[in-house]
Design an enzyme around this catalytic site. Structure first.
Site, PDB file in Angstrom:
ATOM      1  N   SER A 104      38.291  41.372  31.997  1.00 27.74           N
ATOM      2  CA  SER A 104      39.015  40.708  32.767  1.00 27.74           C
ATOM      3  C   SER A 104      37.952  40.171  33.874  1.00 27.74           C
ATOM      4  O   SER A 104      38.671  40.050  35.016  1.00 27.74           O
ATOM      5  CB  SER A 104      39.505  42.114  33.922  1.00 27.74           C
ATOM      6  OG  SER A 104      40.499  42.939  32.823  1.00 27.74           O
ATOM      7  N   LYS A 107      39.648  37.133  35.271  1.00 26.64           N
ATOM      8  CA  LYS A 107      40.832  37.577  37.194  1.00 26.64           C
ATOM      9  C   LYS A 107      39.522  36.753  37.428  1.00 26.64           C
ATOM     10  O   LYS A 107      40.335  36.121  38.444  1.00 26.64           O
ATOM     11  CB  LYS A 107      41.325  38.517  37.083  1.00 26.64           C
ATOM     12  CG  LYS A 107      41.611  39.244  36.138  1.00 26.64           C
ATOM     13  CD  LYS A 107      41.874  40.731  35.928  1.00 26.64           C
ATOM     14  CE  LYS A 107      43.024  40.955  35.026  1.00 26.64           C
ATOM     15  NZ  LYS A 107      43.392  42.773  34.845  1.00 26.64           N
ATOM     16  N   SER A 159      42.393  45.954  38.474  1.00 30.78           N
ATOM     17  CA  SER A 159      42.266  45.049  37.793  1.00 30.78           C
ATOM     18  C   SER A 159      43.505  44.923  37.268  1.00 30.78           C
ATOM     19  O   SER A 159      43.367  44.356  35.752  1.00 30.78           O
ATOM     20  CB  SER A 159      41.132  45.616  36.895  1.00 30.78           C
ATOM     21  OG  SER A 159      41.061  43.844  35.893  1.00 30.78           O
TER      22      SER A 159
END
Length: 313
Positions: A104, A107, A159
Site C-alpha cells: 500500500s 498509494k 489505507s
C-alpha cells in the site's frame, strides 16, 4: 568509505492544484550512498539553481541534512533508502534499486494522480465495482456519494482498498486507465524501476524499489494538502448513511514520536511489512523507506534510520 554518486531527474506539475496554484519544474539531484550495494541511477542533464526552482511551503525544511557521522545502522529488512527531504540526497541505501512489491505504500503514487486531476470538493458516486477490494475496506454501497477530499484523507490515514478503487475509477473513468496514469506519473518523478498494475498495492504483476518510493515521497512531501493528510493521527469519517467512523492512522510512529510527520504503511504476504516514513527536527527533514520487513520489526527498523539521519539519540 567508498562514496558513489546517484543522479536522478525530477519534474513536477500541479504542486498545489487544490489550493489554486500550479508549479512546473525539473530538477536534478546528486546524492551519495554509503551502502556497499549502491548502484548508479541513469544520469540526466543537470539544471542550475535547483533549490531556487523549487516552490516549498513556508514550514518546509530550510537546511539540508548533514551527513551523519555515525555509521548507518545494520539493516534487518530487504531494502532501505534514507533521503534528505530537502535536497533529494540519498544518505544511505541497502538494496535500494532492487525491484519488489511495495504493497500500500504505492498509494502515495495514486494520491498524487488524484490530486493532479480534479477538485477535492467533487462528489464521487460509488459503483458496485468500487466495493470489490478485500481485505481492508471502508464498506461502501453502490449509489452512495462522498467528497473526493474526504475519501483521499481516509485513504491516507487508514489505507482502505475500496477507497483506492473508487478514487481511481472516478478520476480516470476506469481503473486500467488510472493505472496508466500512475505509471506516467511515476516516470515523470524519475521512478525508473517501477511499474504499477493497480491503485491499492494488492498482489499483482507490479513492483517498485526503495529508492523509487523515496523519490515519490520527495514529491508527496511538497504537496501541502497531502502532507496534512498523512500527518493526521486520527479522524472522524462520516459515512453516507449518517454513521461516523473513527479512523486511527496505520502509521504507529506518528503516535510514538512528535517529530514524525507521516507518510504511508503497507503489507501483503508478497511485500511483507513496508513503511514510508518522514520526520524532521530543527528545520531538517528526512525520508525513510523500509521494504520487506518482519511485522515485529517494522516500527523499530524505520525509527532507527529516522533517528540516525536526524542525529536523535
Amino acid at each position: 568509505m567508498r562514496m558513489r554518486y546517484l543522479v536522478f531527474a525530477l519534474s513536477m506539475g500541479s504542486l498545489c492544484t487544490t489550493i489554486g496554484c500550479q508549479s512546473t519544474y525539473s530538477a536534478t539531484y546528486h546524492s551519495q550512498s554509503t551502502s556497499p550495494n549502491a548502484r548508479p541511477v541513469p544520469t540526466a542533464t543537470p539544471v542550475p539553481a535547483v533549490q531556487a526552482a523549487v516552490r516549498l511551503p513556508s514550514n518546509y525544511p530550510s537546511r539540508p541534512l548533514a551527513t551523519p557521522s555515525a555509521p548507518a545502522p545494520t539493516p534487518c529488512c530487504e531494502a532501505v533508502c534514507v533521503m534528505d527531504a530537502l535536497t533529494g540526497n540519498v544518505l544511505y541505501e541497502h538494496n535500494g534499486n532492487t525491484k519488489r512489491q511495495v504493497a500500500s505504500t504505492q498509494k502515495l503514487v495514486s494520491s498524487l494522480v488524484v490530486l493532479d486531476h480534479g477538485s477535492l470538493n467533487k462528489l464521487v458516486t460509488i459503483t458496485t465495482e468500487d466495493t470489490k477490494a478485500d481485505p481492508t475496506k471502508l464498506g461502501f454501497r453502490p449509489g452512495q456519494q462522498y467528497r473526493r477530499g474526504d475519501l483521499l484523507h481516509a485513504l491516507m490515514v487508514k489505507s482502505y482498498n475500496d477507497v483506492a478503487l473508487a478514487l481511481a475509477r472516478d478520476t480516470a473513468g476506469s481503473v486500467p486507465r488510472f493505472v496508466s496514469m500512475m505509471n506516467a506519473k511515476a516516470r515523470s518523478m524519475g521512478m525508473r524501476n517501477s511499474h504499477f498494475a493497480n491503485p491499492n498495492g494488492l498482489p499483482a504483476p507490479q513492483y517498485s524499489t526503495a529508492v523509487d518510493m523515496a523519490r515519490c515521497t520527495w514529491f508527496a512531501y511538497r504537496h501541502p494538502v497531502l502532507r496534512s493528510m498523512v500527518s493526521t493521527r486520527s479522524m472522524e469519517f462520516s459515512k453516507a448513511d449518517g454513521r461516523s467512523v473513527h479512523l486511527e492512522n496505520t502509521n504507529k510512529l506518528l503516535a510514538q514520536y512528535s517529530w514524525v510527520t507521516g507518510m504511508k504503511t503497507g503489507y501483503t504476504n508478497a511485500a511483507r511489512r513496508c513503511l514510508v516514513s518522514t520526520g524532521g527536527v530543527n528545520g531538517r527533514h528526512v525520508i525513510v523507506v523500509v521494504l520487506g520487513c518482519a511485522p515485529s520489526r517494522i516500527w523499530t527498523e524505520s525509527s532507527k534510520y529516522l533517528k540516525w539521519a536526524l542525529n536523535i539519540s
